[in-house]
Design a protein around this motif. Structure first.
Motif, PDB file in Angstrom:
ATOM      1  N   ALA A 158       0.928  -1.105   0.061  1.00 31.23           N
ATOM      2  CA  ALA A 158      -0.016  -0.005   0.019  1.00 31.23           C
ATOM      3  C   ALA A 158       0.834   1.230  -0.124  1.00 31.23           C
ATOM      4  CB  ALA A 158      -0.970   0.009   1.293  1.00 31.23           C
ATOM      5  N   ALA A 159       1.887   1.269   0.863  1.00 36.31           N
ATOM      6  CA  ALA A 159       2.938   2.427   0.806  1.00 36.31           C
ATOM      7  C   ALA A 159       3.521   2.676  -0.495  1.00 36.31           C
ATOM      8  CB  ALA A 159       3.887   2.052   2.158  1.00 36.31           C
ATOM      9  N   SER A 160       3.931   1.454  -1.073  1.00 39.16           N
ATOM     10  CA  SER A 160       4.448   1.634  -2.504  1.00 39.16           C
ATOM     11  C   SER A 160       3.713   1.992  -3.336  1.00 39.16           C
ATOM     12  CB  SER A 160       5.194   0.161  -2.650  1.00 39.16           C
ATOM     13  OG  SER A 160       3.875  -0.629  -3.374  1.00 39.16           O
ATOM     14  N   VAL A 161       2.478   1.932  -3.436  1.00 41.25           N
ATOM     15  CA  VAL A 161       1.546   2.340  -4.360  1.00 41.25           C
ATOM     16  C   VAL A 161       1.658   3.930  -4.475  1.00 41.25           C
ATOM     17  CG1 VAL A 161      -1.062   2.680  -5.299  1.00 41.25           C
ATOM     18  CG2 VAL A 161       0.186   0.472  -4.372  1.00 41.25           C
ATOM     19  N   ASP A 162       1.602   4.539  -3.220  1.00 50.30           N
ATOM     20  CA  ASP A 162       1.532   5.845  -2.859  1.00 50.30           C
ATOM     21  C   ASP A 162       2.966   6.552  -3.338  1.00 50.30           C
ATOM     22  OD1 ASP A 162       0.154   8.242  -1.920  1.00 50.30           O
ATOM     23  OD2 ASP A 162       1.725   8.472  -0.574  1.00 50.30           O
ATOM     24  N   VAL A 163       3.872   5.989  -3.141  1.00 49.37           N
ATOM     25  CA  VAL A 163       5.167   6.547  -3.435  1.00 49.37           C
ATOM     26  C   VAL A 163       5.542   6.503  -4.890  1.00 49.37           C
ATOM     27  CG1 VAL A 163       7.657   5.758  -3.269  1.00 49.37           C
ATOM     28  CG2 VAL A 163       6.232   5.682  -1.255  1.00 49.37           C
ATOM     29  N   LEU A 164       5.087   5.353  -5.545  1.00 55.21           N
ATOM     30  CA  LEU A 164       4.708   5.313  -6.959  1.00 55.21           C
ATOM     31  C   LEU A 164       4.161   6.525  -7.443  1.00 55.21           C
ATOM     32  CD1 LEU A 164       4.493   1.404  -7.803  1.00 55.21           C
ATOM     33  CD2 LEU A 164       6.382   3.008  -8.617  1.00 55.21           C
ATOM     34  N   ALA A 165       3.005   6.888  -7.055  1.00 58.26           N
ATOM     35  CA  ALA A 165       2.345   7.977  -7.672  1.00 58.26           C
ATOM     36  C   ALA A 165       2.981   9.346  -7.542  1.00 58.26           C
ATOM     37  CB  ALA A 165       0.863   8.052  -6.977  1.00 58.26           C
ATOM     38  N   VAL A 166       3.749   9.485  -6.050  1.00 53.57           N
ATOM     39  CA  VAL A 166       4.752  10.508  -6.133  1.00 53.57           C
ATOM     40  C   VAL A 166       5.666  10.642  -7.115  1.00 53.57           C
ATOM     41  CG1 VAL A 166       6.054  11.685  -4.682  1.00 53.57           C
ATOM     42  CG2 VAL A 166       3.784  10.795  -3.690  1.00 53.57           C
ATOM     43  N   LEU A 167       6.422   9.550  -7.458  1.00 52.56           N
ATOM     44  CA  LEU A 167       7.453   9.458  -8.338  1.00 52.56           C
ATOM     45  C   LEU A 167       7.110   9.728  -9.499  1.00 52.56           C
ATOM     46  CD1 LEU A 167       9.474   6.100  -7.132  1.00 52.56           C
ATOM     47  CD2 LEU A 167      10.382   8.725  -7.276  1.00 52.56           C
ATOM     48  N   GLU A 168       5.754   9.412 -10.219  1.00 50.02           N
ATOM     49  CA  GLU A 168       5.240   9.575 -11.525  1.00 50.02           C
ATOM     50  C   GLU A 168       5.033  11.213 -11.431  1.00 50.02           C
ATOM     51  OE1 GLU A 168       1.663   7.476 -12.199  1.00 50.02           O
ATOM     52  OE2 GLU A 168       2.679   5.669 -12.510  1.00 50.02           O
ATOM     53  N   LEU A 169       4.551  11.989 -10.547  1.00 57.32           N
ATOM     54  CA  LEU A 169       4.476  13.397 -10.488  1.00 57.32           C
ATOM     55  C   LEU A 169       5.919  13.943 -10.396  1.00 57.32           C
ATOM     56  CD1 LEU A 169       2.927  15.991  -9.801  1.00 57.32           C
ATOM     57  CD2 LEU A 169       3.080  15.525  -7.478  1.00 57.32           C
ATOM     58  N   ARG A 170       6.749  13.453  -9.939  1.00 55.85           N
ATOM     59  CA  ARG A 170       8.284  14.120  -9.663  1.00 55.85           C
ATOM     60  C   ARG A 170       8.812  14.008 -11.163  1.00 55.85           C
ATOM     61  NH1 ARG A 170      12.007  11.872  -5.287  1.00 55.85           N
ATOM     62  NH2 ARG A 170      13.146  13.539  -6.034  1.00 55.85           N
ATOM     63  N   ILE A 171       8.665  12.746 -11.709  1.00 50.47           N
ATOM     64  CA  ILE A 171       9.250  12.790 -13.123  1.00 50.47           C
ATOM     65  C   ILE A 171       8.570  13.805 -13.941  1.00 50.47           C
ATOM     66  CG2 ILE A 171       9.189  11.514 -15.457  1.00 50.47           C
ATOM     67  CD1 ILE A 171       9.218   8.858 -13.399  1.00 50.47           C
ATOM     68  N   SER A 172       7.353  14.035 -14.042  1.00 47.56           N
ATOM     69  CA  SER A 172       6.756  15.214 -14.774  1.00 47.56           C
ATOM     70  C   SER A 172       7.559  16.590 -14.380  1.00 47.56           C
ATOM     71  CB  SER A 172       5.441  15.084 -14.733  1.00 47.56           C
ATOM     72  OG  SER A 172       4.848  16.104 -15.470  1.00 47.56           O
ATOM     73  N   LEU A 173       7.459  16.908 -13.026  1.00 47.10           N
ATOM     74  CA  LEU A 173       7.537  18.179 -12.392  1.00 47.10           C
ATOM     75  C   LEU A 173       8.983  18.568 -12.769  1.00 47.10           C
ATOM     76  CD1 LEU A 173       6.687  20.563 -10.618  1.00 47.10           C
ATOM     77  CD2 LEU A 173       7.188  19.167  -8.796  1.00 47.10           C
ATOM     78  N   GLU A 174       9.741  17.639 -12.081  1.00 47.97           N
ATOM     79  CA  GLU A 174      11.488  17.682 -11.888  1.00 47.97           C
ATOM     80  C   GLU A 174      12.089  17.699 -13.382  1.00 47.97           C
ATOM     81  OE1 GLU A 174      13.537  16.916  -8.038  1.00 47.97           O
ATOM     82  OE2 GLU A 174      11.571  15.736  -7.728  1.00 47.97           O
ATOM     83  N   THR A 175      11.662  16.779 -14.047  1.00 46.83           N
ATOM     84  CA  THR A 175      12.270  16.966 -15.447  1.00 46.83           C
ATOM     85  C   THR A 175      12.252  18.027 -16.096  1.00 46.83           C
ATOM     86  OG1 THR A 175      11.892  14.378 -15.951  1.00 46.83           O
ATOM     87  CG2 THR A 175      12.207  15.898 -17.551  1.00 46.83           C
ATOM     88  N   GLU A 176      11.176  18.846 -16.158  1.00 47.21           N
ATOM     89  CA  GLU A 176      11.252  20.220 -16.720  1.00 47.21           C
ATOM     90  C   GLU A 176      11.909  21.282 -15.823  1.00 47.21           C
ATOM     91  OE1 GLU A 176      10.372  23.251 -19.418  1.00 47.21           O
ATOM     92  OE2 GLU A 176      10.371  20.790 -19.521  1.00 47.21           O
ATOM     93  N   SER A 177      11.769  20.981 -14.433  1.00 48.14           N
ATOM     94  CA  SER A 177      12.205  21.973 -13.490  1.00 48.14           C
ATOM     95  C   SER A 177      13.739  21.904 -13.696  1.00 48.14           C
ATOM     96  CB  SER A 177      12.236  21.286 -12.028  1.00 48.14           C
ATOM     97  OG  SER A 177      12.918  22.192 -11.087  1.00 48.14           O
ATOM     98  N   ALA A 178      14.521  20.568 -13.996  1.00 42.15           N
ATOM     99  CA  ALA A 178      16.015  20.582 -14.195  1.00 42.15           C
ATOM    100  C   ALA A 178      16.215  21.313 -15.345  1.00 42.15           C
ATOM    101  CB  ALA A 178      16.436  19.334 -14.396  1.00 42.15           C
ATOM    102  N   GLY A 179      15.666  21.148 -16.584  1.00 41.55           N
ATOM    103  CA  GLY A 179      15.742  21.910 -17.824  1.00 41.55           C
ATOM    104  C   GLY A 179      15.707  23.654 -17.684  1.00 41.55           C
ATOM    105  N   LEU A 180      14.772  23.923 -16.842  1.00 45.12           N
ATOM    106  CA  LEU A 180      14.799  25.438 -16.547  1.00 45.12           C
ATOM    107  C   LEU A 180      15.935  25.907 -15.802  1.00 45.12           C
ATOM    108  CD1 LEU A 180      10.789  25.892 -16.078  1.00 45.12           C
ATOM    109  CD2 LEU A 180      12.282  26.691 -18.150  1.00 45.12           C
ATOM    110  N   ALA A 181      16.296  25.238 -14.791  1.00 52.19           N
ATOM    111  CA  ALA A 181      17.334  25.388 -13.845  1.00 52.19           C
ATOM    112  C   ALA A 181      18.572  25.617 -14.498  1.00 52.19           C
ATOM    113  CB  ALA A 181      17.433  24.521 -12.767  1.00 52.19           C
ATOM    114  N   ALA A 182      18.630  24.891 -15.683  1.00 53.73           N
ATOM    115  CA  ALA A 182      19.835  24.815 -16.435  1.00 53.73           C
ATOM    116  C   ALA A 182      20.026  26.214 -17.405  1.00 53.73           C
ATOM    117  CB  ALA A 182      20.243  23.288 -17.449  1.00 53.73           C
ATOM    118  N   SER A 183      18.990  26.713 -17.677  1.00 53.55           N
ATOM    119  CA  SER A 183      18.849  27.885 -18.223  1.00 53.55           C
ATOM    120  C   SER A 183      19.031  29.187 -17.401  1.00 53.55           C
ATOM    121  CB  SER A 183      17.553  27.978 -19.107  1.00 53.55           C
ATOM    122  OG  SER A 183      17.455  26.938 -20.225  1.00 53.55           O
ATOM    123  N   ARG A 184      18.408  29.131 -16.317  1.00 55.71           N
ATOM    124  CA  ARG A 184      18.068  30.095 -15.445  1.00 55.71           C
ATOM    125  C   ARG A 184      18.737  30.447 -14.258  1.00 55.71           C
ATOM    126  NH1 ARG A 184      11.361  29.877 -15.804  1.00 55.71           N
ATOM    127  NH2 ARG A 184      11.240  30.073 -18.081  1.00 55.71           N
TER     128      ARG A 184
END
Length: 296
Positions: A122-148
């Motif tokens: 049950a805990a792993s299901v929630d952690v996986l959901a957070v990781l999916e959000l992070r992949i979307s959020l932090e992938t773009e975050s890293a790209g913007l950080a490299a520029s700014r």
């Protein structure tokens, strides 16, 4: 040289001929485009075939895999399939990708992927959901950080990584500097909403704060944590040289590895729970020991 793939339903005869003529000599005789057909899909077939080559020592620790294009030609699959397969191999601890350098075979580790207790599904299901959000959020975050990013923000990232590395050495807390590194990247985007979301999620975004098997492993997990920090260093290096695409790629690799390791461990735990239920054994709810942990 790549051998004939006649009879392989994953490739046409024309693709097989192309593979035989186009595969790089550096791949050696061990690299044969012959994945087995699997109902689970092309990526799983590619994982099975490359994984077998690694486990049988046809591909040895330290060997560099052929390029994505060469694998595509040898196996007659798309770039998406190749990248998914390499991600799964990384998650399983069989290979490591250094962005801009290549993918290398790792020394096999006893026990393979870390073991998740059925009680933590049950805990792993929630952690996986957070990781999916992070992949979307932090992938773009890293790209913007490299520029700014500013020089001061880059220094703050460096300090977080140095603290992480030091705490690995002394068996100290690595969660706080881990979170600081990711938060600093979010702050370096120049968009306050990225950082607001990260602060709202807090340190619970780090899987080993949520799953006891990973927490148990961290006490003796210096090799795993060092591997995590190498992934961090790939992200940092891309941001430092102001390379948005490389930063995005490095962050995606970092977080996808974590997701895939946890997903595989979750599937194994579910199978274990079903097996125990079929023989009338209650699924244990305690903490499992771990050989390998997922990265974040």
């Amino acid at each position: 040289m790549v051998q004939s793939t006649a009879g392989n339903p994953l490739m046409s005869d024309e693709a097989a001929e192309t593979a035989a003529s186009a595969a790089p000599a550096a791949a050696g005789a061990a690299f044969v485009g012959r994945p087995r057909p699997r109902a689970r899909g092309l990526a799983h077939g590619l994982v099975d075939d490359l994984g077998e080559k690694i486990r049988s020592q046809s591909l040895r620790p330290g060997d560099k895999l052929p390029t994505e294009s060469a694998i595509m030609q040898a196996y007659g699959v798309s770039r998406t399939v190749v990248r998914e397969a390499l991600s799964k191999l990384q998650a399983g601890g069989l290979v490591e990708t250094l962005h801009g350098v290549g993918t290398f075979v790792l020394q096999p580790r006893p026990g393979g992927v870390f073991r998740l207790d059925p009680g933590e599904i049950a805990a792993s299901v929630d952690v996986l959901a957070v990781l999916e959000l992070r992949i979307s959020l932090e992938t773009e975050s890293a790209g913007l950080a490299a520029s700014r990013r500013t020089d001061e923000q880059l220094v703050a990232m460096r300090q977080a990584l140095d603290d992480f590395e030091h705490n690995v050495t002394v068996a100290g807390d690595t969660v706080a500097p881990d979170f600081r590194f990711h938060l600093q990247i979010a702050q370096s985007t120049g968009n306050p909403y990225f950082a607001d979301i990260m602060r709202h999620l807090g340190t619970t975004i780090i899987p080993r704060t949520r799953i006891s098997a990973i927490r148990t492993h961290e006490g003796g997990g210096a090799p795993y944590l060092s591997r995590v920090n190498r992934e961090h260093e790939e992200i940092y290096a891309a941001i430092a040289r102001r390379d948005p695409e490389s930063a995005r790629a490095a962050m995606r690799i970092h977080l996808t590895n974590s997701r895939e390791r946890l997903r595989m461990a979750q599937e194994a735990a579910q199978q274990k729970a079903k097996a125990e239920a079929s023989v009338g054994m209650p699924a244990a709810a305690g903490t499992a020991s771990s050989d390998n942990s997922p990265s974040r």
